[in-house]
Design a protein around this motif. Structure first.
Motif, short mmCIF file in Angstrom:
data_model
loop_
_atom_site.label_atom_id
_atom_site.label_comp_id
_atom_site.label_asym_id
_atom_site.label_seq_id
_atom_site.Cartn_x
_atom_site.Cartn_y
_atom_site.Cartn_z
N THR A 114 4.37 -2.03 0.81
CA THR A 114 3.20 -1.21 0.50
C THR A 114 2.13 -1.49 1.52
OG1 THR A 114 2.29 -2.92 -0.95
CG2 THR A 114 3.67 -1.21 -1.99
N SER A 115 1.32 -0.50 1.76
CA SER A 115 0.21 -0.69 2.69
C SER A 115 -1.10 -0.42 1.97
CB SER A 115 0.35 0.25 3.89
OG SER A 115 0.25 1.58 3.44
N ASN A 116 -2.12 -1.10 2.40
CA ASN A 116 -3.43 -0.95 1.80
C ASN A 116 -4.33 -0.08 2.66
OD1 ASN A 116 -2.56 -2.64 -0.22
ND2 ASN A 116 -3.45 -4.47 0.67
N ASP A 117 -3.74 0.90 3.35
CA ASP A 117 -4.53 1.71 4.26
C ASP A 117 -5.63 2.47 3.53
OD1 ASP A 117 -3.09 0.85 6.41
OD2 ASP A 117 -1.73 2.58 6.42
N GLU A 118 -5.33 3.02 2.35
CA GLU A 118 -6.35 3.79 1.63
C GLU A 118 -7.50 2.89 1.20
OE1 GLU A 118 -3.26 4.62 -0.58
OE2 GLU A 118 -2.64 6.39 0.53
N GLU A 119 -7.17 1.67 0.77
CA GLU A 119 -8.22 0.74 0.35
C GLU A 119 -9.08 0.32 1.54
OE1 GLU A 119 -6.22 -2.43 -1.58
OE2 GLU A 119 -5.52 -1.18 -3.23
N ILE A 120 -8.44 0.08 2.68
CA ILE A 120 -9.18 -0.32 3.88
C ILE A 120 -10.10 0.80 4.33
CG2 ILE A 120 -8.94 -0.92 6.32
CD1 ILE A 120 -6.35 -2.40 5.52
N VAL A 121 -9.60 2.03 4.32
CA VAL A 121 -10.43 3.18 4.71
C VAL A 121 -11.59 3.34 3.75
CG1 VAL A 121 -10.43 5.69 4.92
CG2 VAL A 121 -8.59 4.37 5.94
N ALA A 122 -11.35 3.14 2.45
CA ALA A 122 -12.43 3.26 1.47
C ALA A 122 -13.51 2.20 1.70
CB ALA A 122 -11.86 3.15 0.06
N VAL A 123 -13.09 0.97 2.03
CA VAL A 123 -14.07 -0.10 2.28
C VAL A 123 -14.87 0.19 3.54
CG1 VAL A 123 -14.26 -2.54 2.88
CG2 VAL A 123 -12.77 -1.83 1.01
N ILE A 124 -14.19 0.64 4.60
CA ILE A 124 -14.90 0.95 5.85
C ILE A 124 -15.86 2.10 5.64
CG2 ILE A 124 -14.57 1.82 8.20
CD1 ILE A 124 -11.96 0.19 8.29
#
Length: 114
Positions: free
Chosen positions: A69-79
Motif C-alpha cells: 500500500t502507498s500513502n500517496d493520498e495522505e502525503i498529498v493531503a498533508v502537503i
C-alpha cells in the motif's frame, strides 16, 4: 449599377453582418464537433479482462503475501494542508512531486535562499 450603393439602411447592414458572423460561428461549432468525434489522438477504451484466480492449494493458503500500500493520498493531503496554512488556496496548487534532492539545505541553496 457600378459604383452605386446597394443599401444605406443601417438595420439591413447590421442584420446581414450578424447573419454572416453567426453563420460562420455555427459552422466552426459543427467542425469542432466533427473533429471531436473523429479525434485520432483519443485514447481507445481498454476492455477489462476477466482474470479467473487459480484454485488455492494447501501450501498457498497458509502463506499470506503482504499487500503493498502507498500513502500517496495522505502525503498529498498533508502537503496541501501545509501550503493552505501558509496562506495559499488549494486552487493555486498545480502539482506536487518529489524534489530532486532529499536535503533541505541543498534545496535552499539551489533556490537562492541562504
Amino acid at each position: 449599377m457600378e459604383g452605386h450603393v446597394v443599401t444605406t439602411n443601417p438595420w439591413l447592414v447590421m442584420a446581414i453582418n450578424m447573419t454572416v458572423v453567426f453563420g460562420v460561428l455555427i459552422c466552426l461549432g459543427f467542425l469542432m464537433k466533427l473533429i471531436y468525434i473523429i479525434d485520432p489522438t483519443k485514447k481507445k477504451p481498454v476492455k477489462a479482462e476477466t482474470v479467473v484466480p487459480a484454485p488455492a492449494t494447501e501450501s498457498t493458503k497458509s502463506v499470506e503475501q503482504p499487500v503493498a500500500t502507498s500513502n500517496d493520498e495522505e502525503i498529498v493531503a498533508v502537503i496541501t494542508a501545509a501550503i493552505c496554512a501558509m496562506g495559499y488556496s488549494s486552487d493555486r496548487i498545480a502539482s506536487i512531486r518529489p524534489a530532486i534532492s532529499n536535503s533541505w539545505k541543498l534545496d535552499g541553496r539551489l533556490t537562492g535562499r541562504t
